[in-house]
Scaffold this motif. Structure first.
Motif, PDB file in Angstrom:
ATOM      1  N   ALA A 156       0.825  -1.201   0.000  1.00 51.97           N
ATOM      2  CA  ALA A 156       0.000   0.000   0.000  1.00 51.97           C
ATOM      3  C   ALA A 156       0.855   1.244   0.000  1.00 51.97           C
ATOM      4  O   ALA A 156       2.026   1.230   0.360  1.00 51.97           O
ATOM      5  CB  ALA A 156      -0.925   0.008   1.218  1.00 51.97           C
ATOM      6  N   ILE A 159       1.051   4.659   1.816  1.00 52.26           N
ATOM      7  CA  ILE A 159       0.559   5.169   3.098  1.00 52.26           C
ATOM      8  C   ILE A 159       0.698   6.687   3.112  1.00 52.26           C
ATOM      9  O   ILE A 159       1.774   7.212   2.809  1.00 52.26           O
ATOM     10  CB  ILE A 159       1.358   4.551   4.262  1.00 52.26           C
ATOM     11  N   HIS A 163       4.243   2.937  -2.211  1.00 50.25           N
ATOM     12  CA  HIS A 163       4.081   1.496  -2.227  1.00 50.25           C
ATOM     13  C   HIS A 163       5.435   0.807  -2.439  1.00 50.25           C
ATOM     14  O   HIS A 163       6.230   1.248  -3.260  1.00 50.25           O
ATOM     15  CB  HIS A 163       3.110   1.121  -3.345  1.00 50.25           C
ATOM     16  N   PHE A 179      -4.543   4.444   3.686  1.00 46.73           N
ATOM     17  CA  PHE A 179      -3.858   3.332   3.014  1.00 46.73           C
ATOM     18  C   PHE A 179      -4.446   3.269   1.610  1.00 46.73           C
ATOM     19  O   PHE A 179      -5.640   3.024   1.465  1.00 46.73           O
ATOM     20  CB  PHE A 179      -4.147   1.997   3.706  1.00 46.73           C
ATOM     21  N   ASP A 180      -3.626   3.494   0.575  1.00 48.11           N
ATOM     22  CA  ASP A 180      -4.123   3.490  -0.805  1.00 48.11           C
ATOM     23  C   ASP A 180      -5.358   4.375  -0.946  1.00 48.11           C
ATOM     24  O   ASP A 180      -6.331   4.004  -1.589  1.00 48.11           O
ATOM     25  CB  ASP A 180      -4.476   2.061  -1.246  1.00 48.11           C
ATOM     26  N   ARG A 204      -6.395  -3.680   9.741  1.00 41.04           N
ATOM     27  CA  ARG A 204      -5.566  -2.860   8.856  1.00 41.04           C
ATOM     28  C   ARG A 204      -4.638  -3.676   7.985  1.00 41.04           C
ATOM     29  O   ARG A 204      -3.981  -3.148   7.109  1.00 41.04           O
ATOM     30  CB  ARG A 204      -4.713  -1.909   9.685  1.00 41.04           C
ATOM     31  N   ASN A 205      -4.506  -4.958   8.304  1.00 43.56           N
ATOM     32  CA  ASN A 205      -3.639  -5.797   7.512  1.00 43.56           C
ATOM     33  C   ASN A 205      -2.190  -5.320   7.497  1.00 43.56           C
ATOM     34  O   ASN A 205      -1.565  -5.181   6.448  1.00 43.56           O
ATOM     35  CB  ASN A 205      -4.183  -5.895   6.083  1.00 43.56           C
ATOM     36  N   VAL A 206      -1.662  -5.044   8.669  1.00 42.35           N
ATOM     37  CA  VAL A 206      -0.242  -4.719   8.771  1.00 42.35           C
ATOM     38  C   VAL A 206       0.417  -5.764   9.670  1.00 42.35           C
ATOM     39  O   VAL A 206      -0.250  -6.415  10.455  1.00 42.35           O
ATOM     40  CB  VAL A 206      -0.007  -3.331   9.401  1.00 42.35           C
ATOM     41  N   ASP A 260       0.366 -10.978   2.238  1.00 42.43           N
ATOM     42  CA  ASP A 260      -0.644 -10.069   1.690  1.00 42.43           C
ATOM     43  C   ASP A 260      -0.726  -8.768   2.484  1.00 42.43           C
ATOM     44  O   ASP A 260      -1.683  -8.037   2.378  1.00 42.43           O
ATOM     45  CB  ASP A 260      -2.009 -10.758   1.745  1.00 42.43           C
ATOM     46  N   ALA A 311      -0.311  -4.956   4.012  1.00 41.31           N
ATOM     47  CA  ALA A 311      -0.167  -3.617   3.453  1.00 41.31           C
ATOM     48  C   ALA A 311       1.226  -3.085   3.743  1.00 41.31           C
ATOM     49  O   ALA A 311       1.827  -2.386   2.925  1.00 41.31           O
ATOM     50  CB  ALA A 311      -1.227  -2.691   4.061  1.00 41.31           C
ATOM     51  N   THR A 337       7.234  -5.165  -0.668  1.00 42.07           N
ATOM     52  CA  THR A 337       6.234  -4.781   0.324  1.00 42.07           C
ATOM     53  C   THR A 337       6.706  -3.465   0.934  1.00 42.07           C
ATOM     54  O   THR A 337       7.912  -3.231   1.013  1.00 42.07           O
ATOM     55  CB  THR A 337       6.160  -5.837   1.448  1.00 42.07           C
ATOM     56  N   THR A 338       5.782  -2.648   1.354  1.00 39.12           N
ATOM     57  CA  THR A 338       6.181  -1.436   2.064  1.00 39.12           C
ATOM     58  C   THR A 338       6.752  -1.850   3.423  1.00 39.12           C
ATOM     59  O   THR A 338       6.100  -2.559   4.176  1.00 39.12           O
ATOM     60  CB  THR A 338       4.963  -0.522   2.284  1.00 39.12           C
TER      61      THR A 338
END
Lengths: 362, 302
Positions: free
Chosen positions: A2, A4, A30, A64-65, A77-79, A154, A156, A188-189
């Motif tokens: 993502a 940010i 990203h 995020f995005d 948040r998928n972090v 997967d 962010a 990945t970020t």
């Protein structure tokens, strides 16, 4: 994966008089590798916890995005985040520990197994997979923490909060290169918090330098070295840090306290506050003739290069003593004019020539 | 080089020897002495060897049957207390507030039952359960439920167990709360990042971190409930019939009711050995893992 973005983001802890983060706007692209660098208490961890959602900022938004996630809790948040001190789940084996983030999110067992084995191989944990996590040493426990951060493909962003503090020095270097390698393989970020400039400069594509709750510069390691935007950056990055000489500016010349004059690469308009001339020791060289008169205090031999500690009009200056040059009896000092910067109240002053040049550009 | 010797140094040990002798050795040896003899009063004693122990462990004799019945009742009581108090204590500790004024308030309220003298606890429940004036007894009967702890064994058990739960769950809560507070925030943060739900956090973090305090809580609650005397004695007196006659109550009946010092002494010794054995086995098995961890860590040293 993502991009940010922060919009007017700031934070003040309940009951605190000073803000932990001063309002800022910033974008992290990203798949970038960013390092948050600064002394203890500068707000690095606060910013990281705001990204992961462990902390809700008192003002501003996090995107995020492009989607506003300010109000979302961490688990949505998928972090991934790795903390300074190892967190392992005592009763589980290493394998179960690594699989924990996947199992909680309902990843099928077969897929989880391959991911866990890949991460274990990357971190050198394969031989220990079926041992109880409780009985391992601090290094290995921290590897497990790192592994749990890396096991999801997967996410962010992956956030590292000084993850190598408890690790042995030799292993530290190795793990850092593993992380870097992983970042090249899987874009990945990655956000890496540290107070160690070597760690920041070797890990990151871009370094975010923070001081007292404020971002003072974002840039590549080269940019931080060549164009420090703030006195603090000049000081903090590089060893020894940048020299700062109090001076007065008249046109294209800086006048030092003792009256010696230094030619500048560009003209400066009137500047407010304390005006200083900044030059890195790498670009201040001792010469046999010409240059400025200074007093030599001592010479440090660092093996690959020699640093001369001088005094110029009463101000301490570090400079390079070129290879093969004998220590002079009457030291003279020359500055590379292209590398001279002028700071007003600690901040980089933009010269007029630079602006002229841009306006004159195509 | 020879060290100076002064035999008078032994005198420094004397206070401890005297203290231990009077507090432990002499009473225990008196009991051992009684357990090998029979008495018919008048301070006359007759040698009986291991006769009492033989009778005690043989269910076909009067003494043995009585002892084993009381033993099963006591074990059942301890098991019920542990099964209710430990999960309930953990549950309550999990729901307590972690900060703010509520912490002090709940801790004070929880500590109250622990501060009440045991015979007062018995009296409170004795009155509380009465069907004519007791809040609990009258309310249950008012709702049409037949409840009478003085006549119905099941009701007596219900009352005695409920009383123990009321009295001692707080102890488990306080121990667990202390254990929970000792877990660093980083664990909870990591679990949130790992997407763990409440149950997973409990299984992966809270329960393992509570293991040590739970060992202590289970040991304390087992010993106390296995030795319980005052409260059920005040409420039911061991009745109806012998339904709530636990080992300690039976022991007092034999020793002070019938004045059978020999039987009572033999029973005390067996009773004591059971508690010691159970506690030792429990402690040894639950701490084996932890000891492994300690030796592991120690082995890594230079």
């Amino acid at each position: 994966m993502a991009r940010i973005a922060f919009e007017a983001l700031g934070h003040r802890y309940a009951g605190a008089t000073l803000p932990a983060l001063k309002p800022m706007d910033m974008v992290w692209e990203h798949a970038g590798a960013y390092a948050l660098l600064g002394p203890s208490g500068c707000g690095k961890t606060t910013l990281l916890n705001i990204v992961s959602g462990l902390l809700r900022p008192s003002e501003g938004r996090v995107l995020f995005d492009g989607a506003d996630v300010t109000a979302l809790p961490t688990e949505r948040r998928n972090v991934a985040q790795v903390f300074q001190f190892p967190v392992v789940y005592d009763t589980m084996t290493v394998r179960e520990n690594l699989a924990f983030p996947l199992r909680n999110r309902g990843v099928p067992a077969a897929a989880a197994r391959t991911r866990v084995e890949r991460v274990a191989a990357l971190l050198g944990l394969t031989a220990r997979l079926d041992r109880r996590a409780r009985n391992l040493g601090a290094d290995e426990k921290q590897k497990i923490s790192l592994g749990r951060g890396l096991v999801r493909d997967d996410v962010a962003a992956i956030l590292f909060d000084e993850p190598l503090t408890v690790i042995d020095p030799h292993l530290k270097w190795e793990l850092r290169s593993r992380l870097k390698e992983l970042h090249r393989q899987v874009p990945t970020t990655m956000i890496y918090v540290t107070h160690d400039q070597t760690e920041a400069l070797t890990f990151a594509d871009r370094v975010v330098v923070m001081l007292d709750g404020e971002v003072v510069q974002i840039g590549t390691p080269e940019a931080l070295f060549e164009h420090p935007a703030h006195r603090f950056v000049g000081h903090f990055i590089g060893s020894p840090g940048m020299n700062f000489l109090p001076c007065a500016i008249s046109g294209r010349e800086a006048v030092l306290p003792g009256g010696q004059r230094v030619a500048l690469p560009r003209a400066y308009g009137p500047l407010a506050g304390t005006v200083e001339l900044g030059i890195r020791p790498e670009f201040a060289t001792m010469v046999a003739e010409g240059g400025l008169a200074a007093r030599l205090r001592r010479v440090e031999d660092l093996g690959r290069r020699r640093i001369a500690r001088l005094e110029l009009d009463g101000v301490p200056v570090a400079a390079t003593l070129p290879e093969g040059m004998p220590v002079p009896a009457e030291p003279r000092l020359a500055f590379d004019p292209a590398r001279l910067h002028v700071y007003a109240d600690g901040r980089l002053a933009r010269g007029e020539a630079a602006r002229d040049a841009r306006e004159a550009g195509p | 080089m020879s060290k100076p010797r002064n035999e008078r140094a032994w005198l420094l040990v004397l206070p401890v020897v005297v203290l231990v002798a009077f507090s432990a050795l002499i009473p225990v040896m008196t009991v051992v002495n009684y357990s090998l003899q029979d008495t018919f009063g008048n301070n006359e004693f007759f040698w009986n060897g291991v006769g009492w122990f033989r009778e005690l462990l043989d269910p076909s004799t009067d003494l043995g049957g009585r002892f084993l019945d009381a033993l099963w009742r006591t074990l059942l009581f301890s098991a019920l207390c542990l099964l209710i108090e430990i999960p309930l204590g953990i549950g309550v500790a999990l729901t307590l507030p972690r900060r703010g004024w509520g912490v002090a308030a709940s801790l004070v309220v929880l500590a109250l039952p622990l501060l009440i003298p045991w015979n007062v606890v018995g009296t409170i429940w004795q009155v509380f359960g009465r069907r004519d004036i007791g809040l609990l007894g009258a309310a249950l009967n008012g709702m049409g439920l037949s409840y009478n702890y003085a006549q119905n064994p099941l009701d007596a058990w219900f009352t005695v167990v409920l009383m123990d739960v009321w009295h001692w769950t707080s102890l488990v809560v306080l121990l667990c709360y202390a254990g929970l507070r000792a877990i660093p925030d980083a664990y909870y943060q990591a679990a949130r990042v790992d997407g763990a739900n409440g149950w997973a956090v409990f299984r992966a973090i809270q329960l393992p971190k509570l293991q040590r305090v739970l060992t202590i809580a289970i040991l304390l609650r087992f010993m106390d409930s296995f030795m319980i005397y005052t409260e059920p004695f005040v409420v039911t007196g061991g009745g109806p019939g012998n339904a709530t006659t636990f080992l300690s109550i039976d022991l007092v009946k034999i020793a002070l009711g019938q004045f059978d010092l020999g039987k009572a002494a033999a029973m005390s010794i067996v009773y004591n050995l059971i508690i010691l054995t159970v506690c030792w086995v429990f402690f040894a098995t639950t701490t084996r893992d932890q000891n492994d961890a300690v030796t592991d860590a120690g082995g890594k040293g230079p």
